[in-house]
Each structure stands twice: as structure tokens, then as C-alpha cells.
Design a protein around this motif. Structure first.
Motif, PDB file in Angstrom:
ATOM      1  N   VAL A   1       7.601  14.992   5.090  1.00  0.00           N
ATOM      2  CA  VAL A   1       6.716  14.857   4.124  1.00  0.00           C
ATOM      3  C   VAL A   1       7.482  14.401   3.019  1.00  0.00           C
ATOM      4  N   PHE A   2       6.873  13.404   2.304  1.00  0.00           N
ATOM      5  CA  PHE A   2       7.308  12.737   1.265  1.00  0.00           C
ATOM      6  C   PHE A   2       6.753  13.077  -0.182  1.00  0.00           C
ATOM      7  N   ARG A   3       7.444  12.996  -1.413  1.00  0.00           N
ATOM      8  CA  ARG A   3       6.639  13.293  -2.564  1.00  0.00           C
ATOM      9  C   ARG A   3       6.887  11.734  -3.401  1.00  0.00           C
ATOM     10  N   LYS A   4       6.180  11.295  -3.941  1.00  0.00           N
ATOM     11  CA  LYS A   4       6.428   9.998  -4.923  1.00  0.00           C
ATOM     12  C   LYS A   4       7.003  10.383  -6.188  1.00  0.00           C
ATOM     13  N   THR A   5       8.057   9.619  -6.496  1.00  0.00           N
ATOM     14  CA  THR A   5       8.779   9.820  -7.688  1.00  0.00           C
ATOM     15  C   THR A   5       8.766   8.653  -8.446  1.00  0.00           C
TER      16      THR A   5
ATOM     17  N   SER B   1       0.865  -1.252  -0.015  1.00  0.00           N
ATOM     18  CA  SER B   1      -0.222   0.032  -0.006  1.00  0.00           C
ATOM     19  C   SER B   1       0.765   1.339  -0.099  1.00  0.00           C
ATOM     20  N   ALA B   2       0.370   2.482  -0.628  1.00  0.00           N
ATOM     21  CA  ALA B   2       1.091   3.592  -0.580  1.00  0.00           C
ATOM     22  C   ALA B   2       1.452   4.090   0.826  1.00  0.00           C
ATOM     23  N   GLU B   3       0.675   3.682   2.050  1.00  0.00           N
ATOM     24  CA  GLU B   3       0.884   4.083   3.283  1.00  0.00           C
ATOM     25  C   GLU B   3       2.152   3.228   3.724  1.00  0.00           C
ATOM     26  N   THR B   4       2.072   1.911   3.632  1.00  0.00           N
ATOM     27  CA  THR B   4       3.266   1.058   3.802  1.00  0.00           C
ATOM     28  C   THR B   4       4.702   1.578   3.321  1.00  0.00           C
TER      29      THR B   4
ATOM     30  N   GLY C   1      -2.383  11.274  -2.794  1.00  0.00           N
ATOM     31  CA  GLY C   1      -1.745  11.493  -4.139  1.00  0.00           C
ATOM     32  C   GLY C   1      -0.561  11.061  -4.110  1.00  0.00           C
ATOM     33  N   ASP C   2       0.317  12.030  -4.832  1.00  0.00           N
ATOM     34  CA  ASP C   2       1.757  11.899  -4.697  1.00  0.00           C
ATOM     35  C   ASP C   2       2.422  12.663  -3.528  1.00  0.00           C
TER      36      ASP C   2
END
Length: 166
Positions: free
Chosen positions: A137-141, A27-30, A104-105
Motif C-alpha cells: 500500500v502506497f501513499r502519495k507525498t 500515469s499514477a499507476e505507472t 486519489g492519494d
């Protein structure tokens, strides 16, 4: 290594492998929590290469350590981490109250950093302890979740009822 013990180099990796073998990705959270753990593992290891791999190089990342001014920009931040690592013989984090949110991202993790360290400020022949509240704070790449902003503020009191009454 047993299945219940996460890989110390990549916490959460086995859970992600189990989720993928069950026909779904983590999952995105994991994934965000795994990236958060990678940040603290790099910090504890004092490894600049691991720390560099955790951070998002641009747009300008920001890092605020307790009691210090904000550090902006990837190059400036990596210089600051090099100085921290050179002057911190030992540091260990025990994270509590960890919560992740994904939108989201962009995602963030809040937690309490319970810190044990040696070096400047620690008693001679011993360790110093402290506590900070952190927001990461994270951003998806394309290469996964990368840390964009770290802000830690010191906890000056426990905030218990006995202190509030005084």
C-alpha cells in the motif's frame, strides 16, 4: 542502453521519460508500479538507504513478512530491515500477477513474490525457493509515492485442481 531496456536502477524511468516527452507525465499507476519496483530493488540490493527512501516515515508504516509478527513504526522497521540484510546473503524476486489500483492519494499493488534466496534455511551450497502473496500500500507525498504497508503471506500450496481433489 537501448530504449526498450529499462534503467535497472530506476525501472520504468524511461517509460516515464517517454510519457513526459509526449507532453504528459507518467500515469499514477505507472508511478506506483515504479515505486513498487524500487521496493523490491532495495530488498534485492540489501541497501538500507534505498529501503529507507522507499518507505513513508509517518503515519506509522507497517511491515508483515511471511510467518512473522507485524513491525510498526519507521525506526523499528529500519532496524528490522538492517537485521534482514545482515542475515540474507542473496535474495531475488520474480514478481508475477502484478496489479495496481490507485484511488486519489492511496494506491495498492498486489503480486506474487517468487523468491530465490540463500542463507538460513537454504540447502548447503544452494538456494531455497518460496512463494508469497503480497499487498503493498502506497501513499502519495510531495516526493512521490511512498510505501506505507507491506504484507506478504506464504503460499503453502499451488492450489491446483489435482490438490483440491485429494
Amino acid at each position: 542502453m537501448t530504449e526498450e531496456q529499462p534503467n535497472q536502477d530506476q525501472p520504468g524511468a524511461q517509460q516515464g521519460a517517454r510519457e513526459q516527452s509526449a507532453g504528459r507525465g507518467p500515469s499514477a499507476e505507472t508511478s506506483v508500479l515504479t515505486a513498487n519496483t524500487a521496493f523490491y530493488n532495495a530488498f534485492e540490493a540489501g541497501d538500507l538507504d534505498l529501503m529507507a527512501a522507499v518507505w513513508l516515515p509517518e503515519p506509522d508504516p507497517v511491515c508483515i513478512h511471511p510467518g512473522n509478527a507485524a513491525i510498526s513504526g519507521y525506526s523499528e522497521m529500519m532496524r528490522a530491515w538492517a537485521m534482514i540484510f545482515a542475515n540474507t546473503p542473496y535474495i531475488q524476486f520474480f514478481l508475477t500477477d502484478v496489479q495496481a489500483r490507485v484511488d486519489g492519494d492511496v494506491a495498492y499493488v498486489t503480486c506474487t513474490e517468487n523468491v530465490l534466496s540463500s542463507g538460513e534455511g537454504a540447502p548447503e551450497e544452494g538456494f531455497a525457493g518460496g512463494k508469497a502473496l503480497a499487498t503493498n500500500v502506497f501513499r502519495k507525498t510531495s516526493s512521490g509515492w511512498r510505501l506505507w504497508i507491506h504484507h506478504a503471506s506464504p503460499v503453502l500450496s499451488s492450489g491446483g485442481r489435482s490438490e483440491e481433489a485429494q
